[in-house]
Design an enzyme around this catalytic site. Structure first.
Site, PDB file in Angstrom:
ATOM      1  N   GLU A 355      28.835  23.123  50.355  1.00  0.00           N
ATOM      2  CA  GLU A 355      28.025  24.256  49.892  1.00  0.00           C
ATOM      3  C   GLU A 355      26.700  23.707  49.385  1.00  0.00           C
ATOM      4  O   GLU A 355      26.667  22.624  48.791  1.00  0.00           O
ATOM      5  CB  GLU A 355      28.761  25.019  48.777  1.00  0.00           C
ATOM      6  CG  GLU A 355      30.070  25.634  49.271  1.00  0.00           C
ATOM      7  CD  GLU A 355      30.832  26.403  48.184  1.00  0.00           C
ATOM      8  OE1 GLU A 355      30.328  26.497  47.047  1.00  0.00           O
ATOM      9  OE2 GLU A 355      31.929  26.893  48.492  1.00  0.00           O
ATOM     10  N   HIS A 385      29.818  32.020  47.800  1.00  0.00           N
ATOM     11  CA  HIS A 385      30.590  31.621  46.614  1.00  0.00           C
ATOM     12  C   HIS A 385      30.227  32.480  45.390  1.00  0.00           C
ATOM     13  O   HIS A 385      29.820  31.961  44.345  1.00  0.00           O
ATOM     14  CB  HIS A 385      30.372  30.128  46.309  1.00  0.00           C
ATOM     15  CG  HIS A 385      31.489  29.529  45.501  1.00  0.00           C
ATOM     16  ND1 HIS A 385      31.865  28.214  45.599  1.00  0.00           N
ATOM     17  CD2 HIS A 385      32.316  30.075  44.550  1.00  0.00           C
ATOM     18  CE1 HIS A 385      32.855  27.958  44.757  1.00  0.00           C
ATOM     19  NE2 HIS A 385      33.149  29.087  44.117  1.00  0.00           N
TER      20      HIS A 385
HETATM   21  N1  NAI Z   1      35.396  32.118  44.658  1.00  0.00           N
HETATM   22  C1  NAI Z   1      35.186  31.921  43.387  1.00  0.00           C
HETATM   23  O1  NAI Z   1      34.100  32.191  42.879  1.00  0.00           O
HETATM   24  C2  NAI Z   1      36.282  31.434  42.534  1.00  0.00           C
HETATM   25  C3  NAI Z   1      37.268  30.621  43.054  1.00  0.00           C
HETATM   26  N2  NAI Z   1      38.285  30.180  42.264  1.00  0.00           N
HETATM   27  C4  NAI Z   1      39.315  29.340  42.871  1.00  0.00           C
HETATM   28  O2  NAI Z   1      40.542  30.050  42.848  1.00  0.00           O
HETATM   29  C5  NAI Z   1      41.582  29.142  42.542  1.00  0.00           C
HETATM   30  C6  NAI Z   1      42.744  29.883  41.925  1.00  0.00           C
HETATM   31  O3  NAI Z   1      42.353  30.376  40.671  1.00  0.00           O
HETATM   32  P1  NAI Z   1      43.416  30.890  39.601  1.00  0.00           P
HETATM   33  O4  NAI Z   1      44.211  32.009  40.136  1.00  0.00           O
HETATM   34  O5  NAI Z   1      42.693  31.110  38.357  1.00  0.00           O
HETATM   35  O6  NAI Z   1      44.328  29.606  39.468  1.00  0.00           O
HETATM   36  P2  NAI Z   1      45.764  29.507  38.803  1.00  0.00           P
HETATM   37  O7  NAI Z   1      45.933  28.085  38.469  1.00  0.00           O
HETATM   38  O8  NAI Z   1      45.939  30.523  37.761  1.00  0.00           O
HETATM   39  O9  NAI Z   1      46.728  29.863  40.017  1.00  0.00           O
HETATM   40  C7  NAI Z   1      46.899  29.044  41.133  1.00  0.00           C
HETATM   41  C8  NAI Z   1      48.294  29.265  41.662  1.00  0.00           C
HETATM   42  O10 NAI Z   1      48.431  28.530  42.867  1.00  0.00           O
HETATM   43  C9  NAI Z   1      49.742  28.006  42.890  1.00  0.00           C
HETATM   44  N3  NAI Z   1      49.787  26.900  43.831  1.00  0.00           N
HETATM   45  C10 NAI Z   1      49.374  25.617  43.650  1.00  0.00           C
HETATM   46  N4  NAI Z   1      49.600  24.905  44.766  1.00  0.00           N
HETATM   47  C11 NAI Z   1      50.163  25.738  45.648  1.00  0.00           C
HETATM   48  C12 NAI Z   1      50.611  25.572  46.981  1.00  0.00           C
HETATM   49  N5  NAI Z   1      50.528  24.394  47.617  1.00  0.00           N
HETATM   50  N6  NAI Z   1      51.163  26.643  47.596  1.00  0.00           N
HETATM   51  C13 NAI Z   1      51.269  27.828  46.956  1.00  0.00           C
HETATM   52  N7  NAI Z   1      50.851  28.042  45.687  1.00  0.00           N
HETATM   53  C14 NAI Z   1      50.303  27.010  45.061  1.00  0.00           C
HETATM   54  C15 NAI Z   1      49.995  27.608  41.464  1.00  0.00           C
HETATM   55  O11 NAI Z   1      51.381  27.467  41.208  1.00  0.00           O
HETATM   56  C16 NAI Z   1      49.377  28.774  40.717  1.00  0.00           C
HETATM   57  O12 NAI Z   1      50.303  29.801  40.455  1.00  0.00           O
HETATM   58  C17 NAI Z   1      40.910  28.142  41.605  1.00  0.00           C
HETATM   59  O13 NAI Z   1      41.566  26.894  41.642  1.00  0.00           O
HETATM   60  C18 NAI Z   1      39.522  28.037  42.130  1.00  0.00           C
HETATM   61  O14 NAI Z   1      39.449  26.970  43.029  1.00  0.00           O
HETATM   62  C19 NAI Z   1      38.362  30.548  40.957  1.00  0.00           C
HETATM   63  C20 NAI Z   1      37.422  31.342  40.405  1.00  0.00           C
HETATM   64  C21 NAI Z   1      36.275  31.813  41.127  1.00  0.00           C
HETATM   65  O1  AKG Z   2      30.547  30.675  40.136  1.00  0.00           O
HETATM   66  C1  AKG Z   2      30.866  29.534  39.889  1.00  0.00           C
HETATM   67  O2  AKG Z   2      30.238  28.831  39.152  1.00  0.00           O
HETATM   68  C2  AKG Z   2      32.130  28.943  40.490  1.00  0.00           C
HETATM   69  C3  AKG Z   2      33.239  29.888  40.501  1.00  0.00           C
HETATM   70  C4  AKG Z   2      34.455  29.158  40.864  1.00  0.00           C
HETATM   71  O3  AKG Z   2      34.651  28.818  41.989  1.00  0.00           O
HETATM   72  C5  AKG Z   2      35.400  28.787  39.813  1.00  0.00           C
HETATM   73  O4  AKG Z   2      35.337  29.358  38.720  1.00  0.00           O
HETATM   74  O5  AKG Z   2      36.242  27.932  40.075  1.00  0.00           O
END
Ligand code: NAI
Ligand code: AKG
Length: 507
Positions: A355, A385
């Protein structure tokens, strides 16, 4: 109050009696406090000069001045401690000496909290290329980033004064957490402040894909009226398959059911289903059943290319894929193939393996070799993103992470850290004159605490807590009867212990 946490190495060590400063191998439990430090307590109305040394295992760090300072960051939230006395504000350096670099447009809420502390804050709108970053962070004590800034070992090793990193986001995959911990650099994030924003974006994408909204809108922008209903669907009654049922996945589950969708999920952990959702036992089962597959897993080796050629084959023909987790989770050339062949009817991507550091015309084959192929597909929603990019989320993240940074810098509290054990002590109070807080981050090997407490043994250790995680351990102690002139000696004695990673003294 009972001892709340003791380290394994603490138990292994032959401990001196730290409550009165005399060695007593028969008493192996130092006094510790189980009091949790509230945010209000950490924001003291009182100010007091403090003394600390930034440290690096391999390089001389900043040496703070002992000159008296005061600052004007009075908080309206004066709280009382257990003794009724107001909490004492501890600071590691004169405020103007704490250098903070914030990258990637960290929200003003966070910047304001840090500036109100009197720290020197420089805030940049974008991330920096690695070499510029290395140059820029040479003397910073605190670094704030979001998802784009890669803090690998090479970068972190250049930051000789760095004591703490704040990830103003959820994901921490961009930081070498182990290297940071082993070098005494604490890392904080905001574990769920943007979860709802991501879940809402995914809901929007589910409907947009089902109705081909992206394509219709693009056509209208190009002047073409194309009223079609073929292969456009309601989402009611369709099955949503959520991969990763954590903060985001579970929020999404509730929202999707309120639209009349049936929800199934796959997670490596056995998790309680919300509403009438139900957990399936394998990814393949989910892929074979779901009309919409959405990914909410962290970036870890196990999730790399989790959706690739074989998984696309297992998906229902005409189904949709959404990825708002991390770019590495989907094999994009396989997605392009699945889209061209008609196996999937559409996809929405918010994240990519590479990115750009800032905004601009960068989404081309120079960034990722397949960008232009992706851009040419039908019914593919591409967003830069922005899953967590809402005013609400960014404002909340700014506050949460900045407060963690202030607590860590001023008081040594690691609660909420993602790479270190969580250690806290109740605040020192204004009626405790001549007290100092010692933070000693060290290698997790037997015997260290015995040697530390020998150094502290001329003082009363009022409270102490220690915990370990992997190869490192974190000890915090409040000691009394410390004259200002003794602090430097204490510091030097602790620094001379071979297992030491970072020593900080706050007073
Ligand atoms: N697009 C964006 O702007 C954003 C992206 N994210 C991404 O979203 C991801 C998830 O966020 P949250 O829900 O807050 O995380 P979280 O940690 O609350 O949930 C992740 C879940 O994935 C499960 N998991 C881990 N490995 C796995 C696998 N191999 N197969 C199936 N399940 C598995 C875990 O057990 C957990 O329940 C973050 O790690 C981050 O990378 C987060 C916030 C913003
Ligand atoms: O908007 C951002 O700064 C990143 C969001 C994200 O991917 C995260 O919170 O993990």
């Amino acid at each position: 109050m009972p001892v709340s946490a003791l380290t394994e190495n603490l138990k292994r060590d032959s401990q001196p009696d730290v409550s009165n400063g005399t060695a007593s191998p028969s008493r192996d439990i130092p006094v510790s406090s189980g009091q949790s430090l509230t945010r209000e307590v950490s924001r003291s109305l009182q100010t007091r000069e403090s003394f600390s040394f930034g440290t690096s295992p391999d390089q001389q760090r900043h040496r703070p001045s002992l000159a008296n300072t005061s600052h004007g960051s009075a908080s309206p939230h004066l709280t009382r401690t257990m003794t009724g006395a107001p909490p004492k504000k501890l600071q590691p350096f004169r405020e103007q000496d704490v250098k903070i670099l914030l990258l990637e447009n960290v929200n003003k809420t966070g910047q304001d909290i840090l500036r109100q502390q009197g720290y020197q804050v420089e805030a940049l709108k974008s991330s920096l290329p690695e070499d510029q970053l290395i140059e820029k962070i040479k003397d910073v004590h605190v670094l704030g980033i979001r998802s784009k800034t890669k803090l690998n070992a090479r970068v972190l090793s250049a930051a000789k004064n760095l004591i703490v990193v704040g990830c103003f986001c959820i994901g921490t995959n961009q930081v070498d957490l182990k290297y940071a911990a082993d070098h005494g650099i604490c890392v904080f994030n905001s574990p769920f402040s943007n979860s709802r924003s991501v879940a809402e974006l995914v809901i929007a994408e589910i409907i947009s894909l089902a109705r081909q909204l992206g394509d219709r809108s693009n056509e209208m922008h190009a002047g073409t009226w194309n009223k079609v209903s073929s292969k456009c669907w309601e989402v009611r009654g369709k099955t949503l398959g959520i991969v990763g049922y954590g903060h985001i996945g579970s929020q999404l589950s509730v929202l999707a059911e309120s639209f009349g969708m049936r929800v199934i999920y796959y997670d490596v952990t056995n998790l309680m289903a919300l509403g009438t959702a139900h957990q399936v036992s394998s990814l393949d089962e989910l892929l074979k059943t779901a009309d919409f597959v959405t990914l909410h897993v962290p970036e870890i080796p196990e999730t790399k290319n989790m959706i690739s050629e074989k998984q696309f084959e297992n998906m229902k023909t005409g189904s949709y894929l959404i990825n708002a987790s991390r770019g590495s989770v989907v094999d994009i050339p396989a997605l392009i193939e699945a889209s061209r062949s008609g196996k999937i009817a559409g996809a929405a991507l918010d994240v990519y393996p590479s990115e750009p550091a800032g905004n601009g015309d960068y989404f081309n084959n120079e960034l990722n070799s397949w960008c232009e192929g992706l851009r040419g597909l039908k019914n593919i929603i591409l967003t830069p993103h922005i899953g967590g990019s809402t005013e609400e989320a960014q404002s909340a993240i700014g506050i949460e992470v900045a407060e963690s940074l202030v607590r860590y810098v001023n008081e040594g509290v690691t609660v909420g850290a993602v790479n270190m054990p969580e250690v806290t002590l109740r605040s020192l109070t204004m009626d405790e004159a001549d007290h100092a807080r010692v933070v000693f981050i060290h290698q997790n090997v037997p015997g260290v605490l015995g040697r530390v407490n020998k150094v502290l043994s001329d003082h009363n250790v009022d409270k102490q807590m220690s915990d370990s995680r992997g190869d490192m351990a974190y000890m915090m102690a409040d000691i009394s009867n410390v004259r200002q002139g003794e602090i430097e000696t204490l510091y030097k004695d602790l620094e001379s212990l071979k297992e030491r990673i970072i020593t900080r003294i706050l007073y």
